[in-house]
Design a protein around this motif. Sequence first.
Motif, PDB file in Angstrom:
ATOM      1  N   PHE A   1       0.994  -1.291  -0.281  1.00  0.00           N
ATOM      2  CA  PHE A   1       0.452  -0.394  -0.058  1.00  0.00           C
ATOM      3  C   PHE A   1       0.486   1.162   0.164  1.00  0.00           C
ATOM      4  N   SER A   2       0.218   2.320  -0.954  1.00  0.00           N
ATOM      5  CA  SER A   2       1.113   3.423  -0.598  1.00  0.00           C
ATOM      6  C   SER A   2       0.814   4.133  -0.054  1.00  0.00           C
ATOM      7  N   PRO A   3       2.650   4.944   0.980  1.00  0.00           N
ATOM      8  CA  PRO A   3       2.614   5.501   1.807  1.00  0.00           C
ATOM      9  C   PRO A   3       1.730   6.297   1.218  1.00  0.00           C
ATOM     10  N   VAL A   4       1.276   7.166   0.327  1.00  0.00           N
ATOM     11  CA  VAL A   4       1.199   8.231   0.097  1.00  0.00           C
ATOM     12  C   VAL A   4      -0.561   8.585   0.624  1.00  0.00           C
ATOM     13  N   LEU A   5      -1.233   7.157   0.634  1.00  0.00           N
ATOM     14  CA  LEU A   5      -2.666   6.662   1.154  1.00  0.00           C
ATOM     15  C   LEU A   5      -2.769   7.191   2.809  1.00  0.00           C
ATOM     16  N   GLY A   6      -1.858   7.631   3.908  1.00  0.00           N
ATOM     17  CA  GLY A   6      -1.247   7.743   4.744  1.00  0.00           C
ATOM     18  C   GLY A   6      -2.375   6.920   5.698  1.00  0.00           C
ATOM     19  N   ILE A   7      -2.133   5.625   4.959  1.00  0.00           N
ATOM     20  CA  ILE A   7      -2.336   4.901   6.229  1.00  0.00           C
ATOM     21  C   ILE A   7      -1.507   4.345   7.942  1.00  0.00           C
ATOM     22  N   GLU A   8      -2.531   4.846   8.803  1.00  0.00           N
ATOM     23  CA  GLU A   8      -2.101   4.334  10.550  1.00  0.00           C
ATOM     24  C   GLU A   8      -1.168   3.510  10.513  1.00  0.00           C
ATOM     25  N   GLU A   9       0.038   4.142  11.011  1.00  0.00           N
ATOM     26  CA  GLU A   9       0.611   2.905  11.415  1.00  0.00           C
ATOM     27  C   GLU A   9       0.423   2.679  13.185  1.00  0.00           C
ATOM     28  N   LYS A  10      -0.183   1.977  13.958  1.00  0.00           N
ATOM     29  CA  LYS A  10      -0.651   1.865  15.395  1.00  0.00           C
ATOM     30  C   LYS A  10      -1.044   0.856  15.876  1.00  0.00           C
ATOM     31  N   GLN A  11      -0.363   0.759  17.342  1.00  0.00           N
ATOM     32  CA  GLN A  11      -1.640  -0.300  18.378  1.00  0.00           C
ATOM     33  C   GLN A  11      -1.940   0.013  19.318  1.00  0.00           C
ATOM     34  N   THR A  12      -3.083  -0.625  20.163  1.00  0.00           N
ATOM     35  CA  THR A  12      -3.193  -0.593  20.906  1.00  0.00           C
ATOM     36  C   THR A  12      -3.338  -1.522  21.780  1.00  0.00           C
ATOM     37  N   ASN A  13      -3.646  -1.374  23.088  1.00  0.00           N
ATOM     38  CA  ASN A  13      -3.368  -2.694  23.541  1.00  0.00           C
ATOM     39  C   ASN A  13      -4.616  -3.962  23.726  1.00  0.00           C
ATOM     40  N   ARG A  14      -5.914  -2.687  23.537  1.00  0.00           N
ATOM     41  CA  ARG A  14      -6.873  -3.837  22.807  1.00  0.00           C
ATOM     42  C   ARG A  14      -6.831  -5.191  21.760  1.00  0.00           C
ATOM     43  N   SER A  15      -5.836  -3.885  20.545  1.00  0.00           N
ATOM     44  CA  SER A  15      -5.153  -4.528  19.619  1.00  0.00           C
ATOM     45  C   SER A  15      -3.809  -5.445  19.772  1.00  0.00           C
ATOM     46  N   ARG A  16      -3.299  -5.447  20.406  1.00  0.00           N
ATOM     47  CA  ARG A  16      -2.213  -6.170  21.365  1.00  0.00           C
ATOM     48  C   ARG A  16      -2.883  -7.650  21.853  1.00  0.00           C
ATOM     49  N   ARG A  17      -4.294  -7.649  22.248  1.00  0.00           N
ATOM     50  CA  ARG A  17      -4.482  -8.516  23.216  1.00  0.00           C
ATOM     51  C   ARG A  17      -5.563  -9.158  22.640  1.00  0.00           C
ATOM     52  N   ALA A  18      -6.132  -8.748  21.663  1.00  0.00           N
ATOM     53  CA  ALA A  18      -7.122  -9.465  20.404  1.00  0.00           C
ATOM     54  C   ALA A  18      -5.907 -10.449  19.901  1.00  0.00           C
ATOM     55  N   TYR A  19      -5.022  -9.989  19.547  1.00  0.00           N
ATOM     56  CA  TYR A  19      -4.547 -10.801  18.146  1.00  0.00           C
ATOM     57  C   TYR A  19      -4.153 -11.726  19.408  1.00  0.00           C
ATOM     58  N   LYS A  20      -3.181 -11.847  19.575  1.00  0.00           N
ATOM     59  CA  LYS A  20      -2.006 -12.348  20.600  1.00  0.00           C
ATOM     60  C   LYS A  20      -3.426 -13.701  21.246  1.00  0.00           C
TER      61      LYS A  20
END
Length: 743
Positions: free
Chosen positions: A497-516
């Motif tokens: 995906f192009s960097p010009v799209l400006g897609i966030e690169e971010k994790q939350t604690n909720r996302s870390r827990r759900a993924y795990k």
Amino acid sequence: MKFLKGGVITLAAVVLAVFIALATWEPFFAHQAKAPEYREYSAEIVRDEFGVPMIYGETDPDVAFGVAIAHAEDDFFTLQDVIAMSRGRYGAIAGEDGATFDYVYHLLDARGTAEREYPKLPEDTRALFEAYATGLNQYADEHPEEIKLANLFPVNGEDVAAGFVLRQPFFYGLGNVVGPLVAGEELRREFGPDIPGFPREGSTPGASAPVDEAEPGGQARRDLVLPWGEDAEHLGSNAWAVTPERSGGPTTLISNSHQPLRGGVAWYELGVQSGEGWHFTGANFPGSPFPFLGHNENLGWTNTVNRPDMADIYQLEVNEAGTQYKLDGEWRDLETKTVTLPVKLGPITLPVRRTVYRSVHGPVIKNDKGYFAIRYGGMDSVQQLDAYYRINKATNLEEWQTQIARMAIPSTNFIYADREGNIAYVYNAAIPDRPEDVKANWRGILDGKRSDLIWEGTVDYAEIPKLINPASGWLYNANNEPYTAAGAGSDLSREDFSPVLGIEEKQTNRSRRAYKLLSETEGPLTRAELERIKYDTAYERQGYVADMFAGLETMEAEGELAEARDLLLTWDFTADNQGPADALALLMIRDFMSAEYNNKNAEELPKVAEHLQKAVDHLTTHFGRIDPPMSDLLRLRQGNVDLPLDGGSDTLRASTTWQVDEDGRLSLVHGDSFIQWVEWPRDGGRVFSRSIQPFGAATTRPDSPHYTDQMGLFVEHRLKPVRFWEEDVRAAARSSRKVNNAR
């Protein structure tokens, strides 16, 4: 003396006249709407044991008419606030805070957009909105004692559309562009890979260096900021979808949106069914004729907020008179309009004059550093009104995806599931179609003199991230980047995906827990397993949590502060009301989460010792100890019901934001709100769902039995049945009444 007495009388008369004028001018000055053209509507409102309405009608407009009346019966108070916002009159109700949103209403040209674009919508969509407006008008006519602002009614479909235009951009953080620009403050960017050649830095608009090349930072925070006065910087949501192969049973969709528990963006649960095939149950916000999320017989979806780079900022070169700006070497007229903002102060309403500006780029804000134009995704459009209506009636993945692919709904992630066993994740965002062959730092302050930087339209649907039926058999989102959604081997690659799209690169604690938790579950993701994940109260020692504990471990302290530090270092990283350190952790952790979420710099990060001292002072003042049970501290309160809560800021069981009451307890105002759990049986049987609200269906009606009747279930992690099928609705009905507007 006679002269003096006469002067006093004259002065008193003048003061009285001024007072009367300030107390009465606003309703007469305000824009008066024309009621929709008369059409007869008839609906039936059937309420179940929890007061949740199912609205029946022969036609879709009949149902929309009934939706307005049912919602007004439960929360006419908030509906009036939303209508006032859609008319630029909220300051006449909420004072200075309301006037701030009225300014944004004029700045974004919400009314002008509705006037231009609403007539272009398909006739059946406009019919839905006109019927909804008619229902609001009828309720207002029948209950004049509840009206809190004169001449607010009648309203029409255009008014309702203007409310959509105003509210939608705030879901992806436009307020974090507008706010700092108005104040002349530093802007931040916090997402996406760096654009080659333009490192990520902070900047202040109006710097003297060339705005494209020497001033590369300048990206505003893209946290969720909503214009309803809530503590918006902590907002979030969770969503899950699981295939029947992975669940070992039904296709499962779990909607766990986190919204304010009260106000203009609090969920309202309802169901609709018409003779024209509209049959859906879910929830909407005040001011909408249809649910925004939920399910029909065949499919369903839920949403979480995403934070793509949806807005670009241009610094304009304006002449000394402030009447023209330069574009491609030529001077153009700067559009200006003076607006009157009503600001209620006690018994009077002050008229405050403000000037709003507009260029070909979009809305323009003037501050001490110059003139700055904003261009954002979804600008000057009301097509979302039609798209939401169409996906309510979609019958399969192809039909649903065709509507999402229009890019008409400006933002929010979609997590989808259906009776055929399909699941999908779409990083939905009307991202600007920025030309990639033009040298520009789209995360910076752009040169407003260049027309080649003024993009048109949005990127194609094919360009945004999406996952359909991943091999893992599960999907989730918890306001995290789209590259962690389905597990190792199934996730998308950021390199695609192009960097010009400006897609966030971010994790939350909720996302870390759900993924795990999802990744570690080797067996079926059964209902019990998914409940364990959904109500998880743990933190991973990563990100801001790790930073906070690193600070605690090196912090020097004596006496009570040292005792608190040592206690907190024994914390088990769960907000489950079980440990002696839970209350301290709850008070500490939110500000550290907020600092990371809002991309604050090192100087702005919370100071560990300072925040720990505040937590100690609060607990000792109100509880006489530093280790009270967390359930004594964190409460769910409404009316005379006062219940203990679990969960913390940024845990999957979310108790995110609270107000501090006089007794020192923390009363929840935002976190887990409307929860809906949907299952389509593997054998092709009927869809079945359950749901819960924190309070009840009638959130502003203290005399209603449904003011607090869901609170006990909510705190106990229990759900109630959703009455979707008509035989179930009728069997559980506690009331039924027919409404119409026949003359």
